[in-house]
Design an enzyme around this catalytic site. Structure first.
Site, PDB file in Angstrom:
ATOM      1  N   ASP A   7       0.892  -1.472   0.094  1.00  0.00           N
ATOM      2  CA  ASP A   7       0.097  -0.104  -0.037  1.00  0.00           C
ATOM      3  C   ASP A   7       0.819   1.350  -0.055  1.00  0.00           C
ATOM      4  OD1 ASP A   7      -3.292   0.469   1.244  1.00  0.00           O
ATOM      5  OD2 ASP A   7      -2.009   2.250   0.904  1.00  0.00           O
ATOM      6  N   ASP A  65       3.811   1.617  -4.822  1.00  0.00           N
ATOM      7  CA  ASP A  65       2.886   2.474  -5.532  1.00  0.00           C
ATOM      8  C   ASP A  65       2.560   1.648  -6.649  1.00  0.00           C
ATOM      9  OD1 ASP A  65       1.592   3.805  -7.370  1.00  0.00           O
ATOM     10  OD2 ASP A  65       2.758   5.740  -7.305  1.00  0.00           O
ATOM     11  N   VAL A  66       1.468   1.101  -6.792  1.00  0.00           N
ATOM     12  CA  VAL A  66       1.038  -0.036  -7.691  1.00  0.00           C
ATOM     13  C   VAL A  66       1.162   0.583  -9.202  1.00  0.00           C
ATOM     14  CG1 VAL A  66      -0.669  -1.061  -6.329  1.00  0.00           C
ATOM     15  CG2 VAL A  66      -1.386   0.609  -7.673  1.00  0.00           C
ATOM     16  N   ASN A 111      -5.829  -4.806  -5.850  1.00  0.00           N
ATOM     17  CA  ASN A 111      -7.246  -4.014  -4.975  1.00  0.00           C
ATOM     18  C   ASN A 111      -7.221  -2.650  -4.761  1.00  0.00           C
ATOM     19  OD1 ASN A 111      -9.836  -4.013  -3.142  1.00  0.00           O
ATOM     20  ND2 ASN A 111      -8.312  -3.393  -1.742  1.00  0.00           N
ATOM     21  N   TYR A 148     -13.142   7.325 -13.448  1.00  0.00           N
ATOM     22  CA  TYR A 148     -12.955   5.899 -12.518  1.00  0.00           C
ATOM     23  C   TYR A 148     -13.706   4.888 -13.096  1.00  0.00           C
ATOM     24  CZ  TYR A 148     -14.143   3.054  -8.316  1.00  0.00           C
ATOM     25  OH  TYR A 148     -14.434   2.247  -7.370  1.00  0.00           O
ATOM     26  N   LYS A 177     -12.331   0.950 -14.253  1.00  0.00           N
ATOM     27  CA  LYS A 177     -12.995  -0.313 -13.734  1.00  0.00           C
ATOM     28  C   LYS A 177     -13.507  -1.289 -15.058  1.00  0.00           C
ATOM     29  CE  LYS A 177     -12.157   0.455  -9.400  1.00  0.00           C
ATOM     30  NZ  LYS A 177     -11.135  -0.353  -8.842  1.00  0.00           N
ATOM     31  N   THR A 208     -16.837   2.520   3.041  1.00  0.00           N
ATOM     32  CA  THR A 208     -15.474   2.851   3.412  1.00  0.00           C
ATOM     33  C   THR A 208     -15.189   4.262   3.481  1.00  0.00           C
ATOM     34  OG1 THR A 208     -14.660   2.726   1.230  1.00  0.00           O
ATOM     35  CG2 THR A 208     -14.714   0.506   2.578  1.00  0.00           C
TER      36      THR A 208
END
Ligand SMILES: NC(=O)c1ccc[n+]([C@@H]2O[C@H](COP(=O)([O-])OP(=O)(O)OC[C@H]3O[C@@H](n4cnc5c(N)ncnc54)[C@H](O)[C@@H]3O)[C@@H](O)[C@H]2O)c1
Length: 307
Positions: free
Chosen positions: A51, A79-80, A106, A173, A177, A208
Site C-alpha cells: 500500500d 505504489d501499484v 485492489n 474511475y 474499472k 469505507t
C-alpha cells in the site's frame, strides 16, 4: 492472546481454506483490502500488504501481530502504478513466505472527478495509472511468480459496479474499472493453461472512507433510497467473495466478474438517484486521491449560460 487470536493448527483435519498459501493484497491498509487481510489470515494464509499509505499499513500489521499473527503478515510500501515497486512487492512476498498463490489487486482512489469538459489529462492519466496499469502490473508480476512455481494460483482484481453501467462512479474511475473487467477476461484466457485463474469482483456501495468521505449520514440516506437490500455494504461482504475466488472452492471459476452489490445493479435506473458526489452535470473538476494521505484537489466551475 485476545479473542481474535489465530486458531491452533489442527493438522490434517484443518479446514481453513487458505492454509499456508502466500497472498499479496494491494490497498490492504484500509477498507476492503484490510478486511480481506484479516479474513485471509483467519483462513491460514500468509499475507503481504502492499500500500501507498505506510502509516496505516504498519499500524494494521502491529495490531495483527498483537492478536497472534506475528510472522504471518507484513507490510511493504508500494505504489501499484510503478513497475519496479510492484516487482519488488512480489519478490518480498516470495522471499518471506514462499511462492505466491494469491494476488488481490485492489488498490484504488476516487481519481479524476467532475465535468468531462474540464478534466485534466494529467488527472485522467493518474487515475488509469493506479487502477488500470496497477492491475496489469499486479497480474504481470504476480503471474510470473505463479508460472515460476508451477503451482498455478488465483488473481483477483477489484473492479466496480461502475464498470457495468453509466453513473455508477466518476467518468474516469468508471472507465478504469471497465478496463479491469476486460483485462480480467483476457488474462484469464491467456493464463488458464498455467492453472492461473483470474477473476474480478465488482463491489456495490461499500461503507469505507473512500465511499462516504466522512459524510456517513448523507451516504446512509442515499443508500437507503437506491439499494434494494436494506443493509450497509461492508468491506467483509467483498472480502468473503474474494476468499471464495482465492480458494479451491472456486477451482472452475475464471474470467468472471462477480457483482456484490445488494441488488443495486439489478434495479437499473441509476441516473434517477445518483451516488453521493456523482451528479449528472458536475459543477467542479479535480482529483480525489482517496485514503492515500493526499487531500482531494477541487476547483469549482463558473456557471455558464449554456450549461
Ligand atoms: N467502497 C466502495 O464503495 C467501492 C465500490 C466499488 C469499488 N471499490 C474499489 O475497491 C477498492 C478498495 O476501495 P476501498 O473502498 O476499500 O478504499 P480505501 O480508500 O478504504 O482503500 C484503498 C487503499 O488503496 C491504497 N492505494 C491507493 N492508491 C494506491 C497506490 N497507487 N498504490 C498502492 N496503494 C494505493 C490506499 O492507500 C488505501 O489504503 C478500490 O479499487 C475501489 O475502487 C470500492
Amino acid at each position: 492472546m485476545s479473542d481474535n487470536a489465530v486458531p491452533e493448527r489442527s493438522g490434517q483435519g484443518d479446514s481453513r481454506r487458505l492454509l499456508d498459501r502466500t497472498a499479496v493484497i494491494t490497498g490492504g491498509s484500509a477498507g476492503i483490502g484490510a478486511a480481506t487481510v484479516r479474513m485471509f489470515l483467519a483462513e491460514g494464509a500468509r499475507v503481504v500488504i502492499g500500500d501507498l499509505n505506510a502509516q496505516a499499513g504498519e499500524e494494521l500489521v502491529a495490531e495483527l501481530d498483537d492478536v497472534g499473527y506475528a510472522g504471518r503478515v507484513r507490510f511493504q510500501p508500494v505504489d501499484v502504478s510503478d513497475e519496479p515497486q510492484v516487482a519488488e512487492l512480489m519478490s518480498v512476498a516470495e522471499t518471506e513466505f514462499g511462492p505466491i498463490d494469491v494476488v488481490f489487486n485492489n488498490a484504488g482512489i476516487g481519481g479524476a472527478i467532475g465535468s468531462v469538459l474540464e478534466l485534466d489529462v494529467e488527472h485522467w492519466d493518474q487515475t488509469f495509472a493506479v487502477m488500470a496499469r496497477g492491475v496489469f502490473l499486479g497480474i504481470k508480476h504476480g503471474g510470473r511468480s505463479m508460472r515460476a512455481s508451477g503451482k498455478g494460483g488465483s488473481i483477483i482484481n477489484t473492479a466496480s459496479i461502475a464498470a457495468l453501467s453509466g453513473k455508477g462512479g466518476p467518468l474516469a474511475y468508471s472507465a478504469t474499472k471497465a478496463a479491469v473487467a476486460n483485462i480480467t477476461m483476457n488474462a484469464a484466457v491467456e493464463l488458464a493453461h498455467l492453472d492461473i485463474r483470474v477473476n474480478a469482483v465488482c463491489p456495490g456501495i461499500i461503507f469505507t472512507d473512500l465511499m462516504h468521505r466522512g459524510h456517513e449520514a448523507e451516504a446512509e440516506a442515499v443508500i437507503e433510497q437506491i439499494q434494494p437490500l436494506p443493509m450497509r455494504g461492508q468491506p467483509e461482504h467483498i472480502a468473503s467473495m474474494v476468499r471464495f475466488l482465492a480458494s479451491d472452492e472456486s477451482a472452475f471459476v475464471t474470467g468472471t466478474t462477480q457483482v456484490v452489490d445488494g441488488g443495486y445493479l439489478a434495479q437499473g435506473s441509476l441516473g434517477v438517484h445518483p451516488l453521493p458526489g456523482v451528479s449528472n452535470q458536475p459543477s467542479y473538476t479535480g482529483m480525489n486521491y482517496g485514503t492515500t494521505g493526499r487531500g482531494t484537489e477541487i476547483r469549482f466551475l463558473e456557471p455558464r449560460d449554456d450549461s
